[in-house]
Design a protein around this motif. Sequence first.
Motif, PDB file in Angstrom:
ATOM      1  N   ASP A   1      -3.162  15.301  -5.230  1.00 52.02           N
ATOM      2  CA  ASP A   1      -1.891  14.743  -5.704  1.00 52.02           C
ATOM      3  C   ASP A   1      -1.377  13.628  -4.806  1.00 52.02           C
ATOM      4  O   ASP A   1      -0.649  12.738  -5.253  1.00 52.02           O
ATOM      5  N   ILE A   2      -1.711  13.691  -3.515  1.00 60.16           N
ATOM      6  CA  ILE A   2      -1.259  12.677  -2.560  1.00 60.16           C
ATOM      7  C   ILE A   2      -2.351  11.630  -2.373  1.00 60.16           C
ATOM      8  O   ILE A   2      -3.475  11.951  -2.005  1.00 60.16           O
ATOM      9  N   LYS A   3      -2.008  10.386  -2.636  1.00 59.44           N
ATOM     10  CA  LYS A   3      -2.969   9.282  -2.487  1.00 59.44           C
ATOM     11  C   LYS A   3      -2.732   8.475  -1.210  1.00 59.44           C
ATOM     12  O   LYS A   3      -3.601   7.759  -0.743  1.00 59.44           O
ATOM     13  N   GLY A   4      -1.508   8.568  -0.658  1.00 63.13           N
ATOM     14  CA  GLY A   4      -1.172   7.790   0.530  1.00 63.13           C
ATOM     15  C   GLY A   4      -1.958   8.230   1.751  1.00 63.13           C
ATOM     16  O   GLY A   4      -2.396   9.370   1.862  1.00 63.13           O
ATOM     17  N   VAL A   5      -2.135   7.295   2.696  1.00 64.92           N
ATOM     18  CA  VAL A   5      -2.910   7.563   3.910  1.00 64.92           C
ATOM     19  C   VAL A   5      -2.035   8.302   4.930  1.00 64.92           C
ATOM     20  O   VAL A   5      -0.918   7.888   5.228  1.00 64.92           O
ATOM     21  N   SER A   6      -2.552   9.392   5.482  1.00 66.06           N
ATOM     22  CA  SER A   6      -1.811  10.224   6.436  1.00 66.06           C
ATOM     23  C   SER A   6      -1.898   9.654   7.847  1.00 66.06           C
ATOM     24  O   SER A   6      -2.847   8.943   8.181  1.00 66.06           O
ATOM     25  N   PRO A   7      -0.922   9.994   8.713  1.00 66.72           N
ATOM     26  CA  PRO A   7      -1.017   9.594  10.123  1.00 66.72           C
ATOM     27  C   PRO A   7      -2.125  10.375  10.831  1.00 66.72           C
ATOM     28  O   PRO A   7      -2.132  11.602  10.804  1.00 66.72           O
ATOM     29  N   ARG A   8      -3.068   9.661  11.432  1.00 63.59           N
ATOM     30  CA  ARG A   8      -4.201  10.300  12.098  1.00 63.59           C
ATOM     31  C   ARG A   8      -3.756  11.149  13.283  1.00 63.59           C
ATOM     32  O   ARG A   8      -4.318  12.192  13.558  1.00 63.59           O
ATOM     33  N   TYR A   9      -2.707  10.674  13.986  1.00 65.81           N
ATOM     34  CA  TYR A   9      -2.350  11.313  15.242  1.00 65.81           C
ATOM     35  C   TYR A   9      -1.208  12.322  15.097  1.00 65.81           C
ATOM     36  O   TYR A   9      -0.756  12.890  16.080  1.00 65.81           O
ATOM     37  N   CYS A  10      -0.752  12.537  13.890  1.00 60.24           N
ATOM     38  CA  CYS A  10       0.278  13.550  13.661  1.00 60.24           C
ATOM     39  C   CYS A  10      -0.009  14.222  12.317  1.00 60.24           C
ATOM     40  O   CYS A  10       0.788  14.142  11.387  1.00 60.24           O
ATOM     41  N   PRO A  11      -1.168  14.885  12.206  1.00 65.92           N
ATOM     42  CA  PRO A  11      -1.568  15.460  10.917  1.00 65.92           C
ATOM     43  C   PRO A  11      -0.774  16.719  10.578  1.00 65.92           C
ATOM     44  O   PRO A  11      -0.187  17.360  11.450  1.00 65.92           O
ATOM     45  N   SER A  12      -0.773  17.055   9.293  1.00 69.48           N
ATOM     46  CA  SER A  12      -0.141  18.297   8.858  1.00 69.48           C
ATOM     47  C   SER A  12      -0.980  19.479   9.350  1.00 69.48           C
ATOM     48  O   SER A  12      -2.134  19.321   9.753  1.00 69.48           O
TER      49      SER A  12
ATOM     50  N   LEU B   1      13.226 -13.955   5.256  1.00 70.27           N
ATOM     51  CA  LEU B   1      13.096 -12.542   4.893  1.00 70.27           C
ATOM     52  C   LEU B   1      12.283 -11.849   5.983  1.00 70.27           C
ATOM     53  O   LEU B   1      11.139 -12.217   6.238  1.00 70.27           O
ATOM     54  N   PHE B   2      12.899 -10.851   6.625  1.00 73.53           N
ATOM     55  CA  PHE B   2      12.268 -10.149   7.738  1.00 73.53           C
ATOM     56  C   PHE B   2      12.010  -8.690   7.345  1.00 73.53           C
ATOM     57  O   PHE B   2      12.726  -8.120   6.519  1.00 73.53           O
ATOM     58  N   PHE B   3      10.990  -8.086   7.961  1.00 67.63           N
ATOM     59  CA  PHE B   3      10.627  -6.692   7.716  1.00 67.63           C
ATOM     60  C   PHE B   3      10.610  -5.943   9.057  1.00 67.63           C
ATOM     61  O   PHE B   3      10.079  -6.464  10.041  1.00 67.63           O
ATOM     62  N   ALA B   4      11.115  -4.714   9.078  1.00 61.13           N
ATOM     63  CA  ALA B   4      11.081  -3.935  10.324  1.00 61.13           C
ATOM     64  C   ALA B   4      11.012  -2.448  10.016  1.00 61.13           C
ATOM     65  O   ALA B   4      11.652  -1.955   9.087  1.00 61.13           O
ATOM     66  N   GLY B   5      10.204  -1.724  10.808  1.00 58.37           N
ATOM     67  CA  GLY B   5      10.131  -0.276  10.699  1.00 58.37           C
ATOM     68  C   GLY B   5       8.971   0.209   9.857  1.00 58.37           C
ATOM     69  O   GLY B   5       7.921  -0.444   9.781  1.00 58.37           O
ATOM     70  N   GLN B   6       9.154   1.352   9.210  1.00 57.90           N
ATOM     71  CA  GLN B   6       8.064   1.981   8.463  1.00 57.90           C
ATOM     72  C   GLN B   6       7.573   1.140   7.292  1.00 57.90           C
ATOM     73  O   GLN B   6       6.458   1.328   6.827  1.00 57.90           O
ATOM     74  N   ILE B   7       8.383   0.223   6.835  1.00 53.74           N
ATOM     75  CA  ILE B   7       7.961  -0.689   5.771  1.00 53.74           C
ATOM     76  C   ILE B   7       6.771  -1.529   6.233  1.00 53.74           C
ATOM     77  O   ILE B   7       5.999  -2.038   5.427  1.00 53.74           O
ATOM     78  N   ASN B   8       6.592  -1.638   7.570  1.00 55.45           N
ATOM     79  CA  ASN B   8       5.458  -2.378   8.148  1.00 55.45           C
ATOM     80  C   ASN B   8       4.266  -1.483   8.465  1.00 55.45           C
ATOM     81  O   ASN B   8       3.300  -1.935   9.082  1.00 55.45           O
ATOM     82  N   GLY B   9       4.336  -0.222   8.073  1.00 56.24           N
ATOM     83  CA  GLY B   9       3.191   0.665   8.281  1.00 56.24           C
ATOM     84  C   GLY B   9       3.210   1.445   9.578  1.00 56.24           C
ATOM     85  O   GLY B   9       2.204   2.033   9.960  1.00 56.24           O
ATOM     86  N   THR B  10       4.353   1.476  10.262  1.00 51.00           N
ATOM     87  CA  THR B  10       4.430   2.235  11.512  1.00 51.00           C
ATOM     88  C   THR B  10       5.008   3.616  11.252  1.00 51.00           C
ATOM     89  O   THR B  10       5.550   3.895  10.185  1.00 51.00           O
ATOM     90  N   THR B  11       4.908   4.482  12.246  1.00 49.13           N
ATOM     91  CA  THR B  11       5.531   5.798  12.181  1.00 49.13           C
ATOM     92  C   THR B  11       6.245   6.039  13.498  1.00 49.13           C
ATOM     93  O   THR B  11       5.776   5.607  14.553  1.00 49.13           O
TER      94      THR B  11
ATOM     95  N   GLY C   1       0.843  -1.194   0.000  1.00 49.01           N
ATOM     96  CA  GLY C   1       0.000   0.000   0.000  1.00 49.01           C
ATOM     97  C   GLY C   1       0.873   1.237   0.000  1.00 49.01           C
ATOM     98  O   GLY C   1       2.108   1.153  -0.022  1.00 49.01           O
ATOM     99  N   ARG C   2       0.228   2.391   0.021  1.00 52.94           N
ATOM    100  CA  ARG C   2       0.955   3.665   0.053  1.00 52.94           C
ATOM    101  C   ARG C   2       0.559   4.432   1.309  1.00 52.94           C
ATOM    102  O   ARG C   2      -0.622   4.506   1.658  1.00 52.94           O
ATOM    103  N   MET C   3       1.544   4.959   1.973  1.00 54.20           N
ATOM    104  CA  MET C   3       1.305   5.810   3.126  1.00 54.20           C
ATOM    105  C   MET C   3       1.976   7.154   2.917  1.00 54.20           C
ATOM    106  O   MET C   3       2.853   7.305   2.065  1.00 54.20           O
ATOM    107  N   LYS C   4       1.548   8.113   3.708  1.00 54.41           N
ATOM    108  CA  LYS C   4       2.100   9.459   3.619  1.00 54.41           C
ATOM    109  C   LYS C   4       2.483   9.935   5.013  1.00 54.41           C
ATOM    110  O   LYS C   4       1.771   9.703   5.984  1.00 54.41           O
TER     111      LYS C   4
END
Length: 624
Positions: free
Chosen positions: A268-279, A365-375, A195-198
Amino acid sequence: MFLDMYDVIVVGGGHAGIEAASASSNMGSKTLLITTNFQTIGQMSCNPAIGGIAKGQIIREIDALGGYSGIIADYSTIQFRMLNKSKGPAMWSPRAQCDRKLFSYNWRLFIEKNTQLDIYQDTVTSLIIKQYQVIGVKTYFGLKIKGKSVILTNGTFLNGKIHIGEKQINGGRMAEQEVRGITEQLTQNFGFRFGRMKTGTSPRVDGRSLNYDKMKSQNGDIDPKKFSFFYNTKKLKKQRKCYITYTNQKVHDFIRNNFSYSPIYAGDIKGVSPRYCPSIEEKVFRFSDKKEHTVFVEPEGWNTVEVYVNGFSTSFPEEIQYQSLTKISGFEKVKILKPGYAIEYDYFPPEQLKATLESKIIENLFFAGQINGTTGYEEAAAQGLMAGINVHLKIREKEPFILKRNQAYIGVLIDDLITKGTEEPYRMFTSRAEYRMLLRQDNADERLTPIGYDIGLISSKQMMLLDKKRSKIEKCMYFFQNKNFSPKTINPVLYSKKSPKIHHDKKIETILSRSEIDIKDIVSIPFLMEEINKNDFSQEILEQVSIRIKYKGYIDREKENAKKLLKLENLKIPNNFDYKSIKSLSSEGREKLDYYRPISLAQASRISGISPSDLSILLIYMGR
């Protein structure tokens, strides 16, 4: 140039990558860390601070397990505050304002001292996979490097796109190239979902252009603490001030009149924004009834004029950013050093991972960090640490290391990700933890350091320090539980605190358990002070004992609830369990259980859509 075969290859030098590489190499795995730019190892891409609400608990847990983020923060701190001190101890959260350059520099020093860890500057563009098992990586410069396992910690770099107004720049961070190839390979060839995040960052401004007299000063604690329990980092003797100011109606009106210039609202931005740290533009749009929003003015280091404008993340064009800032009190003559921007990037929904953070599709193959959808730096570092530990254990065919929800915030974080997934940038809050009274920041060492010792990340010397602390706590508890206050001794204190007087001798524990009485109220009594000095009970020990006495009922209740949960955690579900054959399960239950493959009944119960009836049926088929 390279070893014929590495045990672990870590892709990315951000907060997840450096904790992962440090953990696996410190446990004995020959590790290679590949990063696009040596100069940005451990970079604080957003605000220059570590910790905060729930995040400070995570950093303490990383330290207790043998990770480095807390130590690096201590070496780099320019201001320390314990947040939420007006609330109960479950909510207390340490936070350190850091020197951005020092933080990255210190991480580099720690990494370069590690003889088990090689580092290389290049960009990984694809993985070498054979029969659904990763066996190495390919780089931008055409190198093929073999490894028994790979940890992906790509942060915001996978197909990253930066937005400043109408400008769109391909990049993983400002002035740093994005990474292409990995998402395409995993999705097109192996069926991964992505997916895409912002997320975004705020402008950096010249502190000399600000009028601090118009702002509220925010000082550090009078007696500043540190993050690390064991490492010999010095306490702060001086601190830098932060400041607080506020947006106002003029700012909000100006932003509303320019919504069309924001790529968020221009589409222009399609990615989902962080709810708890909005612009700032999202704050003005979503909270139209609010007359002001807090702006935190944070220095970037000891010896720099650069200031981070926390709370003003934006993707507006530079001119609109400038005009908006000039309408804030104290910012009338502001000079922008770097504009804020938004960034979109690829992530992989984390329900595709096992509890160890290993992929369910590609072995090793392991995944860690923002690649897992965290901020957040803290969430990323925690995942990196856990991935680094588990990759070492996996390639040595040892039992995996999984923290439960009642053991650590890190356990809550990973369990939430793999059982619930996330469709927006995930950040940790104290409210996410059901056992937050057990998971306090002050007892992370007692909870986790013995585990860190067992897996090889904590030294014998550190364990001795913990044992000494435990002994002091027990001795102090015994004294408080068995020594009496006479009415003559304690009544003046009780009177001053508007607490009922006593008419007979009472145990110190009984007096301290009163909500209106604080440990500071009683330790100054002469005979008690004498005993404290004689036994060398530190402020930390007194605080620990006070918490245990005052919150005993809450702590005992959570321990009892945790025991009940443990029964379900111990009901393990075989990995090859055939859910599809159980027709009595609900169709949704069959589908989700087969997809998530929970390792225990407790984990199954936390999957959205799994009903109590489904759990009962599972119990029957498991022979319970």
